[in-house]
Structure formats: C-alpha cells, structure tokens
Motif scaffolding. Structure first.
Motif, PDB file in Angstrom:
ATOM      1  N   VAL A 100      12.445 -19.019 -26.775  1.00  0.00           N
ATOM      2  CA  VAL A 100      12.767 -17.783 -26.706  1.00  0.00           C
ATOM      3  C   VAL A 100      13.186 -17.058 -25.202  1.00  0.00           C
ATOM      4  O   VAL A 100      13.141 -18.075 -24.317  1.00  0.00           O
ATOM      5  N   ARG A 101      13.669 -16.237 -24.784  1.00  0.00           N
ATOM      6  CA  ARG A 101      13.723 -15.791 -23.679  1.00  0.00           C
ATOM      7  C   ARG A 101      12.953 -14.533 -23.245  1.00  0.00           C
ATOM      8  O   ARG A 101      12.688 -13.821 -24.306  1.00  0.00           O
ATOM      9  N   LYS A 102      13.080 -14.201 -21.925  1.00  0.00           N
ATOM     10  CA  LYS A 102      12.510 -12.952 -21.516  1.00  0.00           C
ATOM     11  C   LYS A 102      13.365 -12.205 -20.626  1.00  0.00           C
ATOM     12  O   LYS A 102      14.311 -12.788 -20.152  1.00  0.00           O
ATOM     13  N   GLU A 103      13.356 -11.126 -21.054  1.00  0.00           N
ATOM     14  CA  GLU A 103      14.335 -10.107 -20.457  1.00  0.00           C
ATOM     15  C   GLU A 103      13.535  -8.852 -19.656  1.00  0.00           C
ATOM     16  O   GLU A 103      12.641  -8.230 -20.585  1.00  0.00           O
ATOM     17  N   LYS A 104      13.900  -8.452 -18.876  1.00  0.00           N
ATOM     18  CA  LYS A 104      13.339  -7.134 -17.864  1.00  0.00           C
ATOM     19  C   LYS A 104      13.799  -6.064 -18.877  1.00  0.00           C
ATOM     20  O   LYS A 104      14.914  -5.975 -19.366  1.00  0.00           O
ATOM     21  N   TYR A 105      13.041  -4.996 -19.101  1.00  0.00           N
ATOM     22  CA  TYR A 105      13.310  -3.759 -20.105  1.00  0.00           C
ATOM     23  C   TYR A 105      13.749  -2.752 -19.309  1.00  0.00           C
ATOM     24  O   TYR A 105      13.287  -2.540 -18.109  1.00  0.00           O
ATOM     25  N   LEU A 106      15.239  -2.496 -19.508  1.00  0.00           N
ATOM     26  CA  LEU A 106      15.771  -1.212 -18.767  1.00  0.00           C
ATOM     27  C   LEU A 106      15.601  -1.490 -17.184  1.00  0.00           C
ATOM     28  O   LEU A 106      15.301  -0.600 -16.237  1.00  0.00           O
ATOM     29  N   ASN A 107      15.921  -2.738 -16.568  1.00  0.00           N
ATOM     30  CA  ASN A 107      15.762  -3.114 -15.383  1.00  0.00           C
ATOM     31  C   ASN A 107      14.472  -2.687 -14.833  1.00  0.00           C
ATOM     32  O   ASN A 107      14.396  -2.621 -13.589  1.00  0.00           O
ATOM     33  N   ASN A 108      13.522  -2.461 -15.563  1.00  0.00           N
ATOM     34  CA  ASN A 108      11.966  -2.368 -14.968  1.00  0.00           C
ATOM     35  C   ASN A 108      11.338  -3.641 -14.841  1.00  0.00           C
ATOM     36  O   ASN A 108      10.898  -4.286 -15.796  1.00  0.00           O
ATOM     37  N   SER A 109      11.288  -4.248 -13.452  1.00  0.00           N
ATOM     38  CA  SER A 109      10.563  -5.406 -13.700  1.00  0.00           C
ATOM     39  C   SER A 109       9.060  -5.717 -14.182  1.00  0.00           C
ATOM     40  O   SER A 109       8.602  -6.871 -14.263  1.00  0.00           O
ATOM     41  N   ARG A 110       8.576  -4.768 -14.182  1.00  0.00           N
ATOM     42  CA  ARG A 110       6.889  -4.704 -14.689  1.00  0.00           C
ATOM     43  C   ARG A 110       7.085  -4.543 -16.301  1.00  0.00           C
ATOM     44  O   ARG A 110       6.047  -5.233 -16.779  1.00  0.00           O
ATOM     45  N   ILE A 111       8.139  -4.234 -16.914  1.00  0.00           N
ATOM     46  CA  ILE A 111       8.118  -4.293 -18.465  1.00  0.00           C
ATOM     47  C   ILE A 111       9.034  -5.767 -18.842  1.00  0.00           C
ATOM     48  O   ILE A 111      10.551  -5.635 -18.656  1.00  0.00           O
ATOM     49  N   ILE A 112       8.638  -6.732 -19.234  1.00  0.00           N
ATOM     50  CA  ILE A 112       9.509  -7.609 -19.857  1.00  0.00           C
ATOM     51  C   ILE A 112       9.208  -8.114 -21.296  1.00  0.00           C
ATOM     52  O   ILE A 112       8.275  -7.747 -21.941  1.00  0.00           O
ATOM     53  N   LYS A 113      10.340  -7.777 -21.968  1.00  0.00           N
ATOM     54  CA  LYS A 113      10.541  -8.078 -23.409  1.00  0.00           C
ATOM     55  C   LYS A 113      10.782  -9.656 -23.886  1.00  0.00           C
ATOM     56  O   LYS A 113      11.306 -10.243 -23.073  1.00  0.00           O
ATOM     57  N   GLY A 120      15.498 -21.087 -31.262  1.00  0.00           N
ATOM     58  CA  GLY A 120      14.069 -20.862 -31.863  1.00  0.00           C
ATOM     59  C   GLY A 120      14.151 -20.416 -33.451  1.00  0.00           C
ATOM     60  O   GLY A 120      13.300 -21.005 -34.024  1.00  0.00           O
ATOM     61  N   ARG A 121      14.967 -19.642 -33.849  1.00  0.00           N
ATOM     62  CA  ARG A 121      15.424 -19.482 -35.247  1.00  0.00           C
ATOM     63  C   ARG A 121      15.778 -20.679 -36.109  1.00  0.00           C
ATOM     64  O   ARG A 121      14.940 -21.003 -37.031  1.00  0.00           O
ATOM     65  N   VAL A 122      16.365 -21.591 -35.606  1.00  0.00           N
ATOM     66  CA  VAL A 122      16.575 -22.940 -36.036  1.00  0.00           C
ATOM     67  C   VAL A 122      15.571 -23.788 -36.373  1.00  0.00           C
ATOM     68  O   VAL A 122      15.067 -24.320 -37.476  1.00  0.00           O
ATOM     69  N   ILE A 123      14.719 -23.668 -35.166  1.00  0.00           N
ATOM     70  CA  ILE A 123      13.434 -24.516 -35.344  1.00  0.00           C
ATOM     71  C   ILE A 123      12.323 -23.975 -36.347  1.00  0.00           C
ATOM     72  O   ILE A 123      11.843 -24.635 -36.910  1.00  0.00           O
ATOM     73  N   LEU A 124      12.269 -22.644 -36.334  1.00  0.00           N
ATOM     74  CA  LEU A 124      11.448 -21.842 -37.213  1.00  0.00           C
ATOM     75  C   LEU A 124      11.964 -22.230 -38.684  1.00  0.00           C
ATOM     76  O   LEU A 124      11.041 -22.386 -39.507  1.00  0.00           O
ATOM     77  N   ASP A 125      13.282 -21.958 -38.815  1.00  0.00           N
ATOM     78  CA  ASP A 125      13.831 -22.290 -40.187  1.00  0.00           C
ATOM     79  C   ASP A 125      13.367 -23.522 -40.587  1.00  0.00           C
ATOM     80  O   ASP A 125      13.213 -23.778 -41.712  1.00  0.00           O
ATOM     81  N   LYS A 126      13.538 -24.501 -39.640  1.00  0.00           N
ATOM     82  CA  LYS A 126      13.267 -25.881 -39.979  1.00  0.00           C
ATOM     83  C   LYS A 126      11.780 -26.118 -40.418  1.00  0.00           C
ATOM     84  O   LYS A 126      11.351 -26.946 -41.410  1.00  0.00           O
TER      85      LYS A 126
END
Length: 184
Positions: A100-113, A120-126
C-alpha cells in the motif's frame, strides 16, 4: 389496570417473551456457535493469508482497499473494526512491504489516503486465488439462495443489536463492496 400480558395478544406475547431459562438456553447455543464459527473462519483466513506471506489482518486490509481504494486510516479502521493504533501499525507494515502507499489528500498533511499498490493487488490475488481460498470461499455452496439470504439478514439484525462501534463506515462499505462484487 391490566398488566402487559393481559394487554397484548397472548400469541404475540408467547413468541416475544421468553422465560430466563429459555433465553439462557438460546443465548448459550448462539454465543458458542458464533464463537466456534468465528474461530474457525479466522483460522482458515489466517491459513490463506499465511500462504501469501500475510497476516489475516493484512489480507483483510488489502481486501478492503481493493474494493474501496483511497480510504483514510480512520475510515479503514471503522470498516475493519480496528482501533486507530492497530490500523496505523498495520498500514505501516504494509507500506514497508510495498503493498500500500499513503498520499496526502489535496496537499493537506492532516488527511492521508491509503491506496493498494499493484504489488498489493498481485499478493491479494495470489492469496484469494489459492486452493485453500477457493475451498474457504465455497462455504455457501451447500446452501440454497434463500437459506443464505435469511441467514445474512438475521446476522445483520444481530450485528445491529450488539457492540459499541460506529457502524456508519462499515455499513457503507458493506453495501458498496457487495454491490461491486455482485456486478462482477
């Protein structure tokens, strides 16, 4: 003044009202069956996750993100019914693995998506494509559609009656993800 039993239809009262020993009898069976079911499901889910090098909690997080990508830590925790520290530690481990990766939402450092990566999808599919997962997910093959629907509706009612979790995010995810899976 009439007592409650005299004021209501006696047939209705007999269905709704249970003596303590009868209530305890049903609750004992219910509680132990739910616990045994949960423990067996968790053991099977853990086996499937382990085959892919994951814990069952990591696999569950990947499953959720695969169906509803871009959640905040709070949303993921609310859906998975984890507390904030558990969710944070789990996601940190998945970030280190590259799942997984974390990204700031709309350049707001308080909200991380949080987003599932291709790895991750490959390992989940596996994990969900394994023989163990196929057997596990075939759980409902021994029941007809009506039995499954009645069971799930009953389980949903029970879920509403127990616990103190805020179920808003969970309910929303359950509806969206189930509809998404049904369409596929």
């Amino acid at each position: 003044m009439k007592n409650l039993r005299e004021r209501v239809n006696i047939e209705y009262w007999q269905v709704v009202y249970m003596e303590k020993n009868e209530r305890d009898y049903y609750f004992n069976i219910f509680l132990n069956l739910v616990r045994a079911t949960y423990m067996n499901l968790e053991k099977d889910w853990e086996k499937i996750a382990k085959e892919a090098g994951l814990t069952h909690a990591q696999m569950h997080a990947l499953w959720i993100l695969n169906l509803d990508d871009g959640l905040t830590l709070d949303e993921l925790g609310n859906i998975a019914l984890w507390n904030k520290s558990t969710t944070s530690a789990l996601i940190s481990r998945l970030v280190k693995k590259g799942y997984v990766r974390k990204e700031k939402y709309l350049n707001n450092s308080r909200i991380i998506k949080i987003y599932i990566t291709d790895t991750g999808r490959v390992i989940l599919d596996k994990s969900v494509g394994s023989k163990s997962a196929f057997e596990f997910m075939g759980l409902f093959e021994n029941f007809d559609r009506q039995e499954i629907e009645v069971f799930l509706k009953t389980l949903d009612k029970i879920c509403d009656k127990v616990g103190k979790w805020d179920m808003k995010d969970f309910r929303s995810f359950l509806e969206v993800s189930s509809n998404k899976l049904f369409k596929n």
